[in-house]
Design an enzyme around this catalytic site. Sequence first.
Site, PDB file in Angstrom:
ATOM      1  N   GLY A 130       0.881  -1.316   0.023  1.00  0.00           N
ATOM      2  CA  GLY A 130       0.032   0.190   0.336  1.00  0.00           C
ATOM      3  C   GLY A 130       1.196   1.296   0.079  1.00  0.00           C
ATOM      4  O   GLY A 130       0.807   1.817   1.214  1.00  0.00           O
ATOM      5  N   SER A 132       1.344   3.765  -3.306  1.00  0.00           N
ATOM      6  CA  SER A 132       0.743   5.159  -4.582  1.00  0.00           C
ATOM      7  C   SER A 132      -0.531   5.186  -3.889  1.00  0.00           C
ATOM      8  O   SER A 132      -1.366   4.123  -3.543  1.00  0.00           O
ATOM      9  CB  SER A 132       0.110   4.169  -5.814  1.00  0.00           C
ATOM     10  OG  SER A 132       1.786   3.835  -6.388  1.00  0.00           O
ATOM     11  N   GLU A 248      13.464  -5.157  -3.974  1.00  0.00           N
ATOM     12  CA  GLU A 248      12.461  -5.571  -5.467  1.00  0.00           C
ATOM     13  C   GLU A 248      13.453  -5.167  -7.121  1.00  0.00           C
ATOM     14  O   GLU A 248      13.275  -5.725  -7.934  1.00  0.00           O
ATOM     15  CB  GLU A 248      11.603  -5.176  -5.563  1.00  0.00           C
ATOM     16  CG  GLU A 248      11.116  -3.239  -5.576  1.00  0.00           C
ATOM     17  CD  GLU A 248      10.133  -2.509  -5.660  1.00  0.00           C
ATOM     18  OE1 GLU A 248       8.837  -2.978  -5.051  1.00  0.00           O
ATOM     19  OE2 GLU A 248       9.749  -2.641  -7.270  1.00  0.00           O
ATOM     20  N   GLU A 372      11.256   7.207 -15.157  1.00  0.00           N
ATOM     21  CA  GLU A 372      12.124   8.626 -15.479  1.00  0.00           C
ATOM     22  C   GLU A 372      12.494   8.587 -13.521  1.00  0.00           C
ATOM     23  O   GLU A 372      13.836   9.299 -13.446  1.00  0.00           O
ATOM     24  CB  GLU A 372      11.271   9.558 -15.403  1.00  0.00           C
ATOM     25  CG  GLU A 372      10.479  10.062 -17.097  1.00  0.00           C
ATOM     26  CD  GLU A 372       9.809   8.762 -17.095  1.00  0.00           C
ATOM     27  OE1 GLU A 372       9.158   7.859 -16.779  1.00  0.00           O
ATOM     28  OE2 GLU A 372       9.618   8.860 -18.406  1.00  0.00           O
TER      29      GLU A 372
END
Lengths: 385, 357
Positions: A130, A132, A248, A372
Amino acid sequence: MQAFNLDLCELPPSAAALREEVRAFLGETLAEFAVAGRARSWVGFDGDFSAKLGARGWLGMTWPEPYGRERSALERYVVIEELLAAGAPVAAHWIGERQSGPLILRFGTDDQQKRLLPGIVAGKSFFCIGMSEPNSGSDLASIRTRGVRADGGWVINGQKVWTTYAHKSHYMIALVRTGEAGDNRHAGLSQFIVDLSTTGVTVRPIRNMIGDEEFNEVIFEDVFIPDDMLVGEEGNGWQQVIAELAFERSGPDRFLSSFGLIVEMVRRAGEMPREKQSDRTDIAIGRLVAHLITLRQMSLAVAAQLDAGVQPVVEATVVKDLGVAFEQSIPEIAHELFGVSPRLDGGDDFEKALAYVQQANVSFSLRGGTTEILRGVIARGLGLR
Amino acid sequence: MSDISTLLAETCTRLFTDLVTADSLRAAEAGEWPGDLWPALEENGLTRPLVPEAQGGVGLTWQDTFPILFAAGYHAAPVPLAETIVAGWQLAEAGMAVPDGAITLADDQTSLDLAGSDSAWHVSGRLEQVPWAGSADHILAIAKNDDQRKLVLLERDRISVESDTNIGRDPRGAISVSDASPAAVADLPNGFMPAPMLLFAALARSAQMAGAIAGVLDLCVEYAGDREQFGRPLAKFQAIQHQLAILATEAAAAQTAAQYACRAVDVTPRASLAIQEIATAKIRTGEAAGKAAAIGHQVHGAIGFTEEYRLHYLTRRLWSWRSEFGAELLWAAHLGAVITAGGADELWPHITSLPKE
């Protein structure tokens, strides 16, 4: 000189036997698993399959006793790359095993570890992330979900979004604002383990452009979280999230998402009548394989450092950026070589794999940090910012 | 890296930093032999790292030699160091004596003819685009003798040279020999079709390219930090940061691909079995070279296009090296054919089985 710390990794002697064991297991377990399913790679969700991996001892294998088996990170790497190369449906346990479990091991209490880790290792307890929110994507520190102190715990209100497989998970590790940001916008954030069956939690799948339900919006309305579900320290959420994200990046999932399609491209090239086969096909496949071999060595080099307790942030980010660019290039090359129209229902395995990857492709450079953001991290590593 | 390898790499970096300057590069590209650099490299054993100690070399592995080739690329060293390293190793592998001085090599398998017998051999023919032809003291080449291929070592004073240069402005002349006596002749191992010079010079070029790409990256980072526009250094513009991030990923990939192939040559039972890893290295470093040169020039703006600024010493060599000893095209066709013939279901097992120890 800008030297990258990418010393080549040699897999331990135990790796070869382990690899054969995993291959034999996959050959048997996934014998009937269709190419269209394999093409979904690590987005494929199958709780029964995860439980089988747990029974084999291949989940949490690097974790300390009594939860894990204290195997090396390189042995885990071998298991994971074999799963991904086969297109195994690993999504059910993926987040818990890769991120939530290691986070709880590092920052969680003994009680949290005892309660939650066995389920992850067994492949029966599934987690989602949890982070974003509707107005907080790449700018994560701007989240607005709030936790307010209550008797014996916290009351949480707010909304998370793009939460992968929240609708099939048991727990979420949620990043929540519990204090004022003040001058440091990274302050005042905390992480909680949220049991998704708690009253006041609503999970709604958001259908994606492929037509699948993978990500969700999750709404918290006066959700009570007991004190013992706070992860680590109150207000230390940002530092913990950064550590969690480091688990990750650079893994083999960062360049093997489209591997199933490459396999079908090689098959198609091989099935073309000899007179129609051309240097053009060989050259394109040769280039792809050269990229793949190189990425794998880069990813292994990072894994070896992680195994040695080093956190090569820039190198890990380099592998992800390069790996994603590689994965995303595959459908374009498939199109150039074969000019086939991807099909949803009919068609052969190649066409079905292409249909999925062509569409899913655009998400590869968004999940786990956009291109980005990654390039900003690399630029910082180069001393540019 | 072994201690000796670390020491040699440091020596290399020191020598190149001191002796490969804009002035010395300009002089070398005008045709002047770098008379101070080459002897310094020889004195420090840097010209024959792969030659066994018993034959007057240092006896290093390819992995330990990688930093030397990388440094030569990083500094755009205008000497046939990579050629001499590979040729010396080939000579030693073939049981031939390794002569003093610079040795170059040619990968052409069809253009030289060898006549005679062990008592008196004669070589005739013409080889195009030989690196450092005319500067190197010896040339290692392949000549046909009936349906056999043999390694021949030719002395500079037995050949005639028509000068030519690549866009790196290193010599790439054509050589002609007519009934010349070779300094030495040896059998080429059977069952090995690509010329060994093609294979191992491709590996050396890959390591040089990895170094030159790192050199481009460093120049860019330095320049972007110094140059100001709109009141701030270029490095602070996100557009520039992202271009340099891409360049960094290419530099990292090139470094890994070249090192991986070096290790493969060391661990396979016969060096020539590392052909797929070398193909991988040449393909990947070649692609990286093209991208790195383009980004390097874009970030530098007009100054990078001037003769005075040193970026072009690297980029012109990158464009040359990527097409020498097999461009990506040649190696990708080879690698792709092997993979396709192996079949789709063998793709992953094959990749994880490399290098074949």
